[in-house]
Design a protein around this motif. Structure first.
Motif, PDB file in Angstrom:
ATOM      1  N   UNK A  43      25.665  41.567  42.689  1.00  0.00           N
ATOM      2  CA  UNK A  43      26.220  41.396  44.037  1.00  0.00           C
ATOM      3  C   UNK A  43      27.428  40.463  44.007  1.00  0.00           C
ATOM      4  N   UNK A  44      27.335  39.384  43.243  1.00  0.00           N
ATOM      5  CA  UNK A  44      28.464  38.445  43.140  1.00  0.00           C
ATOM      6  C   UNK A  44      29.672  39.134  42.519  1.00  0.00           C
ATOM      7  N   UNK A  49      36.072  40.730  44.774  1.00  0.00           N
ATOM      8  CA  UNK A  49      37.379  41.074  45.357  1.00  0.00           C
ATOM      9  C   UNK A  49      37.468  40.760  46.849  1.00  0.00           C
ATOM     10  N   UNK A  50      36.405  41.011  47.589  1.00  0.00           N
ATOM     11  CA  UNK A  50      36.413  40.718  49.023  1.00  0.00           C
ATOM     12  C   UNK A  50      36.489  39.223  49.269  1.00  0.00           C
ATOM     13  N   UNK A  53      39.935  37.992  48.488  1.00  0.00           N
ATOM     14  CA  UNK A  53      40.911  38.367  49.527  1.00  0.00           C
ATOM     15  C   UNK A  53      40.767  37.488  50.757  1.00  0.00           C
ATOM     16  N   UNK A  54      39.533  37.185  51.155  1.00  0.00           N
ATOM     17  CA  UNK A  54      39.317  36.314  52.317  1.00  0.00           C
ATOM     18  C   UNK A  54      39.829  34.906  52.031  1.00  0.00           C
ATOM     19  N   UNK A  55      39.563  34.394  50.837  1.00  0.00           N
ATOM     20  CA  UNK A  55      40.034  33.057  50.485  1.00  0.00           C
ATOM     21  C   UNK A  55      41.564  33.011  50.434  1.00  0.00           C
TER      22      UNK A  55
END
Length: 99
Positions: A43-44, A49-50, A53-55
């Motif tokens: 899961x990590x 990538x998500x 992108x948020x960071x």
């Protein structure tokens, strides 16, 4: 199941079919931890990538916000009506000019 012949009284041989035999030894503690952590690591790895992108978007937004605030320090005051000390919403400059 009954064995074909009874075991000798001097040497006792266990019945091979009486209990299930262990086919292999239990895995070590490290292998058990690795198998337990495998779903979490999956899961990590898939959400990296998500999360990246948020960071990156948050960092770019913070830098752009700081740059805009440095160039136009009163821009927020002119666009967002904030409550004053008495708790009432104050008028913006453009609303006062229209009167």
């Amino acid at each position: 199941m009954n064995p074909d012949r009874s075991p000798s009284r001097r040497t006792v041989h266990p019945d091979l079919y009486a209990n299930p035999r262990r086919s292999a030894a239990l895995p070590s503690l490290g292998v058990e931890i690795a198998f337990a952590a495998l779903p979490v690591l999956t899961v990590v790895a898939l959400s990296f990538p998500t999360a990246a992108a948020v960071a990156l978007a948050a960092l770019c937004g913070a830098v752009a916000g700081a740059a805009l605030h440095r160039r136009y320090p009163s821009a927020v005051d002119r666009t967002v009506r904030l409550p004053d000390d008495e708790g009432t919403v104050r008028e913006t400059r453009s609303a006062r000019r229209g009167r």
